[in-house]
Design a protein around this motif. Structure first.
Motif, PDB file in Angstrom:
ATOM      1  N   PRO A 189      23.646  -4.872  -2.247  1.00 23.90           N
ATOM      2  CA  PRO A 189      22.866  -3.580  -0.649  1.00 23.90           C
ATOM      3  C   PRO A 189      22.751  -2.528  -1.326  1.00 23.90           C
ATOM      4  CG  PRO A 189      25.260  -5.028  -0.092  1.00 23.90           C
ATOM      5  CD  PRO A 189      24.499  -5.001  -2.145  1.00 23.90           C
ATOM      6  N   ALA A 190      23.055  -1.717  -2.005  1.00 26.23           N
ATOM      7  CA  ALA A 190      23.138   0.000  -1.463  1.00 26.23           C
ATOM      8  C   ALA A 190      21.813   0.045  -2.525  1.00 26.23           C
ATOM      9  CB  ALA A 190      24.512   1.005  -2.514  1.00 26.23           C
ATOM     10  N   SER A 191      21.356  -1.043  -3.937  1.00 22.88           N
ATOM     11  CA  SER A 191      20.584  -0.677  -4.617  1.00 22.88           C
ATOM     12  C   SER A 191      19.557  -0.521  -3.768  1.00 22.88           C
ATOM     13  CB  SER A 191      20.406  -1.791  -5.927  1.00 22.88           C
ATOM     14  OG  SER A 191      21.073  -1.349  -6.898  1.00 22.88           O
ATOM     15  N   LEU A 192      18.541  -1.360  -2.476  1.00 18.84           N
ATOM     16  CA  LEU A 192      18.118  -1.884  -2.248  1.00 18.84           C
ATOM     17  C   LEU A 192      17.010  -0.984  -0.971  1.00 18.84           C
ATOM     18  CD1 LEU A 192      16.481  -4.883  -0.779  1.00 18.84           C
ATOM     19  CD2 LEU A 192      17.558  -4.840   1.228  1.00 18.84           C
ATOM     20  N   THR A 193      17.794  -0.245  -0.968  1.00 19.54           N
ATOM     21  CA  THR A 193      16.964   0.456  -0.395  1.00 19.54           C
ATOM     22  C   THR A 193      15.359   1.513  -1.701  1.00 19.54           C
ATOM     23  OG1 THR A 193      17.796   1.744   1.939  1.00 19.54           O
ATOM     24  CG2 THR A 193      16.501   2.926   1.148  1.00 19.54           C
ATOM     25  N   PRO A 194      16.403   2.651  -2.751  1.00 19.29           N
ATOM     26  CA  PRO A 194      15.450   2.696  -3.396  1.00 19.29           C
ATOM     27  C   PRO A 194      14.267   1.282  -4.107  1.00 19.29           C
ATOM     28  CG  PRO A 194      17.773   2.704  -3.853  1.00 19.29           C
ATOM     29  CD  PRO A 194      17.574   2.322  -2.690  1.00 19.29           C
ATOM     30  N   ALA A 195      14.832   0.160  -4.161  1.00 21.32           N
ATOM     31  CA  ALA A 195      14.287  -1.022  -4.863  1.00 21.32           C
ATOM     32  C   ALA A 195      13.494  -0.920  -4.008  1.00 21.32           C
ATOM     33  CB  ALA A 195      14.726  -1.795  -5.097  1.00 21.32           C
ATOM     34  N   LEU A 196      13.024  -1.268  -2.517  1.00 22.77           N
ATOM     35  CA  LEU A 196      11.931  -1.245  -1.415  1.00 22.77           C
ATOM     36  C   LEU A 196      11.063  -0.054  -1.751  1.00 22.77           C
ATOM     37  CD1 LEU A 196      11.602  -2.341   1.465  1.00 22.77           C
ATOM     38  CD2 LEU A 196      12.549  -0.582   2.417  1.00 22.77           C
ATOM     39  N   THR A 197      11.612   1.049  -2.101  1.00 23.86           N
ATOM     40  CA  THR A 197      10.322   2.266  -1.921  1.00 23.86           C
ATOM     41  C   THR A 197       9.625   1.525  -3.383  1.00 23.86           C
ATOM     42  OG1 THR A 197      11.880   3.420  -0.362  1.00 23.86           O
ATOM     43  CG2 THR A 197       9.685   4.458  -2.432  1.00 23.86           C
ATOM     44  N   LEU A 198      10.440   1.685  -4.417  1.00 20.43           N
ATOM     45  CA  LEU A 198       9.044   1.297  -5.385  1.00 20.43           C
ATOM     46  C   LEU A 198       8.342  -0.136  -5.027  1.00 20.43           C
ATOM     47  CD1 LEU A 198      11.579   1.001  -8.573  1.00 20.43           C
ATOM     48  CD2 LEU A 198       9.813   3.511  -7.900  1.00 20.43           C
ATOM     49  N   ALA A 199       8.950  -0.660  -4.647  1.00 14.92           N
ATOM     50  CA  ALA A 199       7.707  -2.762  -4.132  1.00 14.92           C
ATOM     51  C   ALA A 199       7.175  -2.396  -3.310  1.00 14.92           C
ATOM     52  CB  ALA A 199       9.016  -3.883  -3.646  1.00 14.92           C
ATOM     53  N   PHE A 200       7.043  -1.324  -2.348  1.00 15.27           N
ATOM     54  CA  PHE A 200       6.706  -1.561  -1.177  1.00 15.27           C
ATOM     55  C   PHE A 200       4.925  -0.333  -1.673  1.00 15.27           C
ATOM     56  CE2 PHE A 200       4.480   1.086   2.874  1.00 15.27           C
ATOM     57  CZ  PHE A 200       3.781   0.217   3.576  1.00 15.27           C
ATOM     58  N   PHE A 201       5.151   0.320  -2.602  1.00 17.78           N
ATOM     59  CA  PHE A 201       4.625   1.433  -3.084  1.00 17.78           C
ATOM     60  C   PHE A 201       2.936   0.844  -3.650  1.00 17.78           C
ATOM     61  CE2 PHE A 201       6.843   5.670  -2.159  1.00 17.78           C
ATOM     62  CZ  PHE A 201       6.289   5.616  -1.320  1.00 17.78           C
ATOM     63  N   ALA A 202       2.927  -0.026  -4.584  1.00 17.03           N
ATOM     64  CA  ALA A 202       2.446  -1.256  -5.063  1.00 17.03           C
ATOM     65  C   ALA A 202       1.575  -2.168  -3.727  1.00 17.03           C
ATOM     66  CB  ALA A 202       2.978  -2.228  -5.870  1.00 17.03           C
ATOM     67  N   ILE A 203       2.193  -2.861  -2.850  1.00 12.93           N
ATOM     68  CA  ILE A 203       1.391  -3.706  -1.503  1.00 12.93           C
ATOM     69  C   ILE A 203       0.608  -1.714  -1.330  1.00 12.93           C
ATOM     70  CG2 ILE A 203       1.736  -4.320   0.305  1.00 12.93           C
ATOM     71  CD1 ILE A 203       4.249  -5.355  -0.754  1.00 12.93           C
ATOM     72  N   LEU A 204       0.707  -0.801  -1.109  1.00 16.80           N
ATOM     73  CA  LEU A 204      -0.126   0.425  -0.393  1.00 16.80           C
ATOM     74  C   LEU A 204      -1.573  -0.107  -0.951  1.00 16.80           C
ATOM     75  CD1 LEU A 204       1.329   3.390  -1.288  1.00 16.80           C
ATOM     76  CD2 LEU A 204       1.905   2.345   0.349  1.00 16.80           C
ATOM     77  N   SER A 205      -1.567   0.305   0.728  1.00 19.20           N
ATOM     78  CA  SER A 205      -3.792   0.189   0.369  1.00 19.20           C
ATOM     79  C   SER A 205      -4.743  -1.326   0.819  1.00 19.20           C
ATOM     80  CB  SER A 205      -4.931   0.354  -1.042  1.00 19.20           C
ATOM     81  OG  SER A 205      -4.364   1.434  -1.249  1.00 19.20           O
ATOM     82  N   PHE A 206      -3.318  -2.342   1.553  1.00 13.20           N
ATOM     83  CA  PHE A 206      -3.928  -3.999   1.993  1.00 13.20           C
ATOM     84  C   PHE A 206      -4.161  -3.422   3.427  1.00 13.20           C
ATOM     85  CE2 PHE A 206       0.421  -2.103   3.610  1.00 13.20           C
ATOM     86  CZ  PHE A 206       0.184  -2.696   5.193  1.00 13.20           C
ATOM     87  N   GLU A 207      -4.849  -2.145   4.135  1.00 16.07           N
ATOM     88  CA  GLU A 207      -5.744  -1.649   4.968  1.00 16.07           C
ATOM     89  C   GLU A 207      -6.344  -1.394   4.828  1.00 16.07           C
ATOM     90  OE1 GLU A 207      -3.892   2.229   3.328  1.00 16.07           O
ATOM     91  OE2 GLU A 207      -2.782   0.181   3.488  1.00 16.07           O
ATOM     92  N   THR A 208      -7.157  -1.304   3.274  1.00 10.39           N
ATOM     93  CA  THR A 208      -8.064  -1.138   3.478  1.00 10.39           C
ATOM     94  C   THR A 208      -9.367  -1.303   4.563  1.00 10.39           C
ATOM     95  OG1 THR A 208      -7.523  -0.831   1.006  1.00 10.39           O
ATOM     96  CG2 THR A 208      -9.964  -0.913   0.936  1.00 10.39           C
ATOM     97  N   ALA A 209      -9.790  -2.490   3.891  1.00  9.82           N
ATOM     98  CA  ALA A 209     -10.510  -3.630   4.546  1.00  9.82           C
ATOM     99  C   ALA A 209     -11.044  -2.787   6.358  1.00  9.82           C
ATOM    100  CB  ALA A 209     -10.818  -4.915   5.115  1.00  9.82           C
ATOM    101  N   SER A 210      -9.854  -2.567   7.156  1.00 18.23           N
ATOM    102  CA  SER A 210      -9.799  -1.474   8.171  1.00 18.23           C
ATOM    103  C   SER A 210      -9.659  -0.609   8.642  1.00 18.23           C
ATOM    104  CB  SER A 210      -8.218  -2.115   9.028  1.00 18.23           C
ATOM    105  OG  SER A 210      -7.431  -1.838   8.382  1.00 18.23           O
ATOM    106  N   MET A 211     -10.326  -0.341   7.247  1.00 16.21           N
ATOM    107  CA  MET A 211     -10.352   1.313   6.937  1.00 16.21           C
ATOM    108  C   MET A 211     -12.073   1.347   7.277  1.00 16.21           C
ATOM    109  SD  MET A 211      -8.644   4.142   6.974  1.00 16.21           S
ATOM    110  CE  MET A 211      -6.925   4.354   6.429  1.00 16.21           C
TER     111      MET A 211
END
Length: 427
Positions: A189-211
């Motif tokens: 559990p203590a490692s979830l937050t830094p791992a989440l940050t890495l994973a989420f930055f790979a998902i960024l830009s899903f909002e592109t069509a709405s832009m």
């Protein structure tokens, strides 16, 4: 609005979403997440669910205000011109900063085919400059040309991921022994937050069509579908590819590899296949740069058409392309690449990259606040804000502070455009 102004159908819009999401990140992320072991899987799931909550808010706002030219214009309409301009500014800066990194990464992968390209940092930077320049010229021909190119690069960049899926399927068919012979860290559990940050930055830009809502046919329907379908499909693919590679190879070896997908394919299909995957990884980066260059022009244009900025800030050519901000963003990307390679701008490049990672989060917070102001999607908006703050916390205090600094740097732009607009009206 004419078909010329709305060239993107559902599949082009979906390709824009997928093509923007699948940049260079997923091709290096298995190595970054390998030390986290099974916590990486939990991080992917949390990142996907958080992104889906934000996407639900974006979808609801798009359905409610399909007449607006883009997501920034919606935020400006609801929150006011100043927040809209500041959010658009921070997002625009993050685009050309990320473009500098991804273009250089693409040139690095291309050097596997032409070795002289990678002999010095300056040559790699110049290779990145050529990539950005050519894609800027393509985008200056209009959104239709950029959209067609995006479809092609999206299809090509799926090939490396499909190759990994095929290898994983064959390993499972043969008994899956490779997935159990290497030790991996248990869920922590203590490692979830830094791992989440890495994973989420790979998902960024899903909002592109709405832009680029004004470029999409029937935006209330197609932007929503493209965003939700593109996000769900890409996140699922990420989980399969990343966790499959992490479980099939030793964590230490993955963490030390700059190209984990190429390493994985080469391990099971040979060195020739590894080189081919490296080439397609470069194509993936080129596809991201194409979408980023498109947005460099579209974001200021939507701000103009949303009434937040004067027309002179984003004049268009005969192809309805905002030439000035698009070319300016590409020039700034080139400056970062060359400056970083020569050492002149190394600290500046590092500074801007850290700003890039924090800037996108504020867009999601702005979207959620807009929904709450309109009294829509209360639950999804609240979840979106809490999730975004979680990601910011994982990025660290410095990154969050730099994100705020980036937004505040847009204040002179807002007051300058407001002053010149007032002067033009009074004149």
């Amino acid at each position: 609005m004419s078909d010329e102004r709305r060239p993107f159908g559902i599949w082009t819009a979906a390709a824009l979403v997928v093509g923007s999401m699948i940049g260079a990140g997923i091709f290096v992320l298995p190595g970054q997440l390998a030390p986290f072991g099974w916590t990486g899987l939990a991080a992917w799931i949390a990142a996907g669910l958080g992104a889906m909550a934000i996407a639900m808010v974006i979808a609801d706002l798009t359905r409610a205000m399909p007449q607006e030219p883009g997501l920034i214009a919606i935020c400006g309409e609801v929150l006011g011109p100043m927040p809209g301009v500041l959010l658009g500014w921070s997002y625009w800066v993050s685009l050309w900063c990320a473009t500098a990194v991804v273009a250089t990464t693409a040139a690095s992968y291309l050097s596997t085919l032409w070795t002289p390209l990678g002999t010095t940092p300056l040559r790699l930077a110049m290779g990145g400059v050529v990539i950005v320049s050519l894609l800027t010229l393509l985008n200056l021909r209009g959104a239709r040309a950029a959209g067609r190119f995006q479809i092609v690069t999206t299809l090509l960049k799926l090939i490396p991921l499909a190759a990994v899926v095929a290898i994983l399927a064959s390993l499972l068919f043969e008994g899956g022994g490779e997935f159990t012979e290497h030790a991996h860290q248990p869920f922590a559990p203590a490692s979830l937050t830094p791992a989440l940050t890495l994973a989420f930055f790979a998902i960024l830009s899903f909002e592109t069509a709405s832009m680029v809502t004004e470029r999409v046919q029937d935006p209330a329907r197609n932007v929503v579908r493209a965003t939700l379908i593109g996000l769900a499909a890409t996140t699922l693919l990420y989980i399969v590819v990343c966790m499959g590679i992490v479980l099939a190879l030793p964590a230490e070896e993955l963490a030390a590899s700059p190209a984990p997908l190429s390493l994985f394919v080469e391990r099971f299909w040979g060195s020739g296949a590894g080189v081919f995957i490296a080439l397609l990884t470069a194509v993936s980066g080129i596809g991201y740069v194409n979408s980023a260059v498109l947005l460099q022009g579209e974001l200021p244009l939507t701000a103009v058409r949303g009434g937040m900025m004067p027309a002179w800030a984003a004049p268009t050519n005969r192809h309805d392309v905002a030439v000035r901000p698009m070319v300016l963003g590409s020039v700034l990307s080139a400056v970062l690449m060359v400056g970083g390679a020569t050492g002149v701008g190394a600290h500046l490049l590092d500074f801007m990259l850290r700003l890039t990672t924090a800037a996108a989060i504020w867009i999601y917070i702005g979207v959620a606040l807009s929904a709450l102001m309109l009294r829509r999607s209360h639950v999804w908006a609240a979840i979106s804000i809490l999730f975004s703050l979680w990601v910011l916390y994982g990025a660290g205090i410095e990154a969050g502070g730099l994100g705020i600094v980036l937004i505040l740097l847009g204040l002179p732009l807002y007051y300058a455009t407001r002053r010149f607009s007032s002067a033009a009206v009074s004149g």
